[in-house]
Design a protein around this motif. Structure first.
Motif, short mmCIF file in Angstrom:
data_model
loop_
_atom_site.label_atom_id
_atom_site.label_comp_id
_atom_site.label_asym_id
_atom_site.label_seq_id
_atom_site.Cartn_x
_atom_site.Cartn_y
_atom_site.Cartn_z
N VAL A 242 8.16 -27.01 -75.54
CA VAL A 242 8.91 -28.27 -75.46
C VAL A 242 8.96 -28.89 -76.85
N ALA A 243 9.99 -29.69 -77.11
CA ALA A 243 10.06 -30.40 -78.39
C ALA A 243 10.48 -31.85 -78.13
N ARG A 244 10.17 -32.67 -79.11
CA ARG A 244 10.52 -34.09 -79.03
C ARG A 244 11.42 -34.42 -80.20
N ALA A 246 13.71 -37.07 -82.67
CA ALA A 246 13.71 -38.45 -83.16
C ALA A 246 14.70 -39.25 -82.29
N ALA A 247 14.76 -40.56 -82.52
CA ALA A 247 15.71 -41.40 -81.77
C ALA A 247 17.11 -40.79 -81.89
N ALA A 248 17.82 -40.77 -80.76
CA ALA A 248 19.09 -40.03 -80.71
C ALA A 248 20.12 -40.83 -79.93
N PRO A 249 21.42 -40.52 -80.11
CA PRO A 249 22.43 -41.19 -79.30
C PRO A 249 22.14 -40.97 -77.81
N ASN A 250 22.45 -41.99 -77.00
CA ASN A 250 22.16 -41.88 -75.57
C ASN A 250 23.24 -41.05 -74.86
N VAL A 251 23.00 -39.74 -74.77
CA VAL A 251 23.99 -38.86 -74.12
C VAL A 251 23.71 -38.74 -72.63
N CYS A 252 22.52 -39.12 -72.20
CA CYS A 252 22.15 -38.99 -70.78
C CYS A 252 20.90 -39.83 -70.57
N ASP A 253 20.91 -40.64 -69.51
CA ASP A 253 19.80 -41.58 -69.35
C ASP A 253 18.67 -41.05 -68.47
N GLY A 254 18.85 -39.86 -67.91
CA GLY A 254 17.80 -39.30 -67.04
C GLY A 254 17.39 -37.94 -67.54
N GLY A 255 17.33 -36.98 -66.59
CA GLY A 255 17.02 -35.60 -66.94
C GLY A 255 18.24 -34.74 -66.61
N ALA A 256 18.45 -33.69 -67.39
CA ALA A 256 19.59 -32.82 -67.11
C ALA A 256 19.30 -31.40 -67.55
N LEU A 258 21.28 -28.32 -68.65
CA LEU A 258 22.63 -28.09 -69.17
C LEU A 258 22.69 -26.67 -69.71
N GLY A 259 22.84 -25.71 -68.80
CA GLY A 259 22.86 -24.32 -69.23
C GLY A 259 21.52 -23.93 -69.82
N GLU A 260 21.53 -23.61 -71.10
CA GLU A 260 20.33 -23.09 -71.76
C GLU A 260 19.32 -24.17 -72.12
N VAL A 261 19.72 -25.44 -72.02
CA VAL A 261 18.79 -26.51 -72.43
C VAL A 261 18.51 -27.50 -71.30
N ALA A 262 17.29 -28.04 -71.38
CA ALA A 262 16.91 -29.12 -70.47
C ALA A 262 16.56 -30.32 -71.34
N ILE A 263 17.00 -31.50 -70.93
CA ILE A 263 16.70 -32.69 -71.72
C ILE A 263 16.19 -33.80 -70.80
N ARG A 264 15.44 -34.70 -71.40
CA ARG A 264 14.97 -35.89 -70.66
C ARG A 264 14.86 -37.04 -71.64
N ARG A 265 15.56 -38.12 -71.28
CA ARG A 265 15.52 -39.31 -72.14
C ARG A 265 14.10 -39.86 -72.19
N ARG A 266 13.66 -40.24 -73.38
CA ARG A 266 12.32 -40.81 -73.53
C ARG A 266 12.42 -42.31 -73.78
N PRO A 267 11.39 -43.07 -73.41
CA PRO A 267 11.45 -44.52 -73.65
C PRO A 267 11.53 -44.86 -75.14
N ASP A 268 11.12 -43.93 -76.03
CA ASP A 268 11.17 -44.22 -77.47
C ASP A 268 12.55 -43.94 -78.08
N GLY A 269 13.53 -43.64 -77.21
CA GLY A 269 14.90 -43.46 -77.70
C GLY A 269 15.22 -42.02 -78.11
N TYR A 271 14.58 -37.64 -77.13
CA TYR A 271 14.62 -36.77 -75.95
C TYR A 271 13.48 -35.77 -75.99
N SER A 272 12.93 -35.44 -74.82
CA SER A 272 12.12 -34.23 -74.69
C SER A 272 13.11 -33.13 -74.36
N VAL A 273 13.07 -32.04 -75.14
CA VAL A 273 14.08 -30.98 -74.98
C VAL A 273 13.37 -29.62 -74.88
#
Ligand SMILES: Cc1cc2nc3c(=O)[nH]c(=O)nc-3n(C[C@H](O)[C@H](O)[C@H](O)COP(=O)(O)OP(=O)(O)OC[C@H]3O[C@@H](n4cnc5c(N)ncnc54)[C@H](O)[C@@H]3O)c2cc1C
Length: 446
Positions: A242-244, A246-256, A258-269, A271-273
Motif C-alpha cells: 500500500v502507499a500513501r 500527498a494531499a491530492a485533488p478530490n477525485v473520489c470521497d470514499g473507496g473505489a 478502478l481496474g488495476e488500482v484501489a484508492i481510499r480518500r484519507r482525512p489528511d487530503g 489517498y491510500s492507494v
C-alpha cells in the motif's frame, strides 16, 4: 511526517502487569482481538489481551481502511452490516477521531463481463436490504472525477464506509483499557495450559495466566500457534503493498476499485492507494502442505496468489513447528511482521494510476508499506471453537477483508465464548470445513 504503520521499533504503550487469572485471554491485539475483548468486557467478563508486538502492528494498521459490505460472501454479509453500524457507534463512543465516514465504495467495471459479475452479486444485497446498486458509466463518472468515459458501469454501496486503520484500532484499545481491560504488549503467548481435558490458561513469555477460555486471534500467525497444539488450520500469508499520497485533488470521497488500482480518500487530503490484485505469496512449508486445499481458489482466479520464491526460502521450508513452554518462540523473534513493500506492486500502482486516474499520477507518494494477509483456501474466516481443546476459540483468516467486519466479528466471537446466541449462522466459518470437503466453495473475489 510520522510513519503510518508500526514497525519493530514502535514503543510499547500497554504495559499492564499480567493478572493471575481472568475469564478470557485474547491472543493478538488486531481488530479482531481488540473487538472481541471489547464485547467480552461489555458483557461483564474479565479479559487480558496479550500482543507479541504492539497493538494493531500487523494487518490491522496496514490495510486500505475500507469498511465494506458489498461483494462479500453471503454468510459474511449480515455480520458486515452489523459491523459498519458498530464502527459508526464506536467512533462516537471512544471519543477519538478515527476518520470514520460513510463515503461509499465503488467497484468500477471496464467491460460488460465485469459488470455482469457484479450483477450476479446483487441478489445477496437484496436479501439483506443493502443499498448496493448497479450504476451506469455516467454515474461512475459522477463518482470518480477523473478520465470520464472509461467505465461501462459499476457496483456501488453508498452506506459502505472508511476509517483510518492506523488510528482506529489503537484508539479502540485505549478506550478498552480505560474500561479496565488489561492489555500487554511485547507479551507473546507461547501455548495454552490444559487441565482436566480443557483449557486452563495460557503460557506467555512473561509467565502463566489462568483462564476458562482463550481466543486465538493471531492473524497470519494462527496456523503456527495452533500447529504447536497439533490443530491443523490451512491458512497462507500473502504480502500486499500500500502507499500513501500527498494531499491530492478530490477525485473520489470514499473507496473505489478502478481496474488495476484501489484508492481510499484519507482525512489528511491524500489517498491510500494500492495495486488491487497483487498478493504475493512466498513459497514455504505451508504452501506444500496446503496446496490441495488452495487448488480450487487458485483455479478460480489465476491472480488469487502471485507465487514468489525469493527471500529466505530455506528458513521458510523448514520452520520450527513445535516448542516447549520455556523456549523462545517464533512469536517473540518477530515482534511486528513488517515486510518490505513490493517493487512490482509499486510499479503496477504507478502504471495503474497513470492509466485510470491521471489527476493522481504525479502526486508524490509519501510512504509505502506492506502487510501480510492471512488467507484461507475459501477466502472466508474461521470463527469457531477448537473441538480438541474445550475452551479454545479461533477467529482468523479474514482473507484481506477483516478490518471492516472486525467489530461485528468481535461481537460474534465474544457471544460464542460466553455461550450466548450469536444471532448469525456461523456454519460457513467452521474449522472442520477444510477436512469435510465443504471449503471448496470459494467466496467471491469481487
Ligand atoms: C495491505 C492490506 C490491505 C487490506 N485492506 C483491507 C480493507 O480495506 N478492508 C478490510 O476490511 N480489510 C482489509 N485488509 C484485511 C484486514 O487488515 C485484516 O483482515 C484484519 O486486520 C485482520 O485482523 P486480525 O486482528 O485478525 O489480525 P492482525 O491485525 O494481523 O492481528 C493479529 C495480531 O496477533 C498478534 N499475535 C500473533 N501471534 C501471537 C502470539 N502468539 N501471542 C501474542 N500475539 C500474537 C500479531 O502480532 C498481531 O498483532 C487488508 C489487509 C492488508 C494487509
Amino acid at each position: 511526517m510520522v510513519s503510518t504503520v508500526l514497525s519493530d521499533r514502535a514503543p510499547v504503550t500497554f504495559k499492564d502487569p499480567l493478572p493471575p487469572s481472568v475469564d478470557v485471554v485474547v491472543i493478538g491485539a488486531g481488530v479482531i482481538g481488540i473487538s472481541t475483548a471489547w464485547f467480552l468486557e461489555a458483557s461483564g467478563a474479565t479479559v487480558l489481551v496479550c500482543e507479541k508486538g504492539v497493538v494493531a502492528g500487523e494487518q490491522s494498521s496496514r490495510n486500505w481502511g475500507w469498511i465494506r459490505q458489498q461483494g462479500r460472501d453471503a454468510a459474511e454479509v449480515p455480520i458486515a452490516i452489523d459491523s459498519v453500524n458498530l464502527w459508526e457507534r464506536l467512533s462516537r463512543e471512544i471519543g477519538e477521531d478515527i476518520g470514520f465516514k460513510r463515503g461509499g465504495i465503488l467497484y468500477a467495471a471496464r467491460t460488460e463481463r465485469e459488470l455482469a459479475r457484479f450483477e450476479r452479486w446483487l441478489p445477496i444485497a437484496e436479501r439483506h436490504q443493502l443499498d448496493t446498486r448497479i450504476v451506469n458509466g455516467k454515474e461512475v463518472d459522477a463518482l470518480i472525477d477523473d478520465r470520464p468515459g472509461q467505465w461501462k458501469g459499476g457496483m456501488y454501496t453508498a452506506s459502505d464506509a472508511r476509517a483510518e486503520p492506523a488510528k482506529a484500532v489503537p484508539a479502540l484499545a485505549r478506550a478498552l483499557h480505560a474500561r479496565g481491560v488489561a492489555i500487554r504488549e511485547h507479551c507473546a503467548v507461547r501455548s495454552v495450559d490444559v487441565a482436566a481435558g480443557k483449557v486452563a490458561g495460557v503460557v506467555t513469555e512473561l509467565g502463566r495466566v489462568r483462564a476458562n477460555a482463550v481466543v486465538c486471534a493471531a492473524g497470519a500467525w494462527s496456523t503456527r500457534f495452533l500447529g504447536n497444539l497439533d490443530v491443523d488450520l490451512p491458512q497462507l500469508a500473502a504480502r500486499a503493498t500500500v502507499a500513501r499520497t500527498a494531499a491530492a485533488p478530490n477525485v473520489c470521497d470514499g473507496g473505489a476499485l478502478l481496474g488495476e488500482v484501489a484508492i481510499r480518500r484519507r482525512p489528511d487530503g491524500g489517498y491510500s492507494v494500492a495495486a488491487s490484485s497483487l498478493n504475493e505469496h512466498f513459497v514455504g512449508a505451508d504452501t506444500l502442505r496446503y496446496v490441495r486445499e488452495f487448488m480450487p481458489a487458485l483455479r478460480s482466479s489465476g491472480r488469487f496468489l502471485d507465487v514468489r520464491f525469493g527471500g529466505d526460502l530455506l528458513a521458510r521450508l523448514f520452520p520450527k513447528r513445535h516448542w516447549c513452554d520455556d523456549d523462545v518462540t517464533p512469536f517473540e523473534r518477530t515482534r511486528v511482521w513488517n515486510p518490505k513493500p513490493s517493487a512490482d506492486a509499486l510499479r503496477a500502482l504507478r502504471a495503474g494510476l497513470a492509466e485510470r486516474l491521471p489527476k493522481l499520477a504525479d502526486v508524490p507518494i509519501e510512504e509505502a508499506w506492506a502487510g501480510m494477509i492471512d488467507t484461507t483456501p475459501d477466502v472466508v474466516p474461521v470463527i469457531d471453537r477448537v473441538a480438541a481443546y474445550p475452551g479454545l476459540f479461533v477467529a482468523t483468516g479474514f482473507s484481506g477483508h477483516g478490518f471492516g467486519i472486525g467489530p461485528g466479528a468481535g461481537r460474534v466471537v465474544a457471544d460464542m465464548v460466553l455461550g450466548k446466541p450469536t444471532g448469525h449462522d456461523l456454519t460457513r466459518f467452521r474449522l472442520s470445513r477444510f477436512r469435510d470437503g465443504a471449503a471448496k466453495e470459494v467466496g467471491p473475489s469481487l
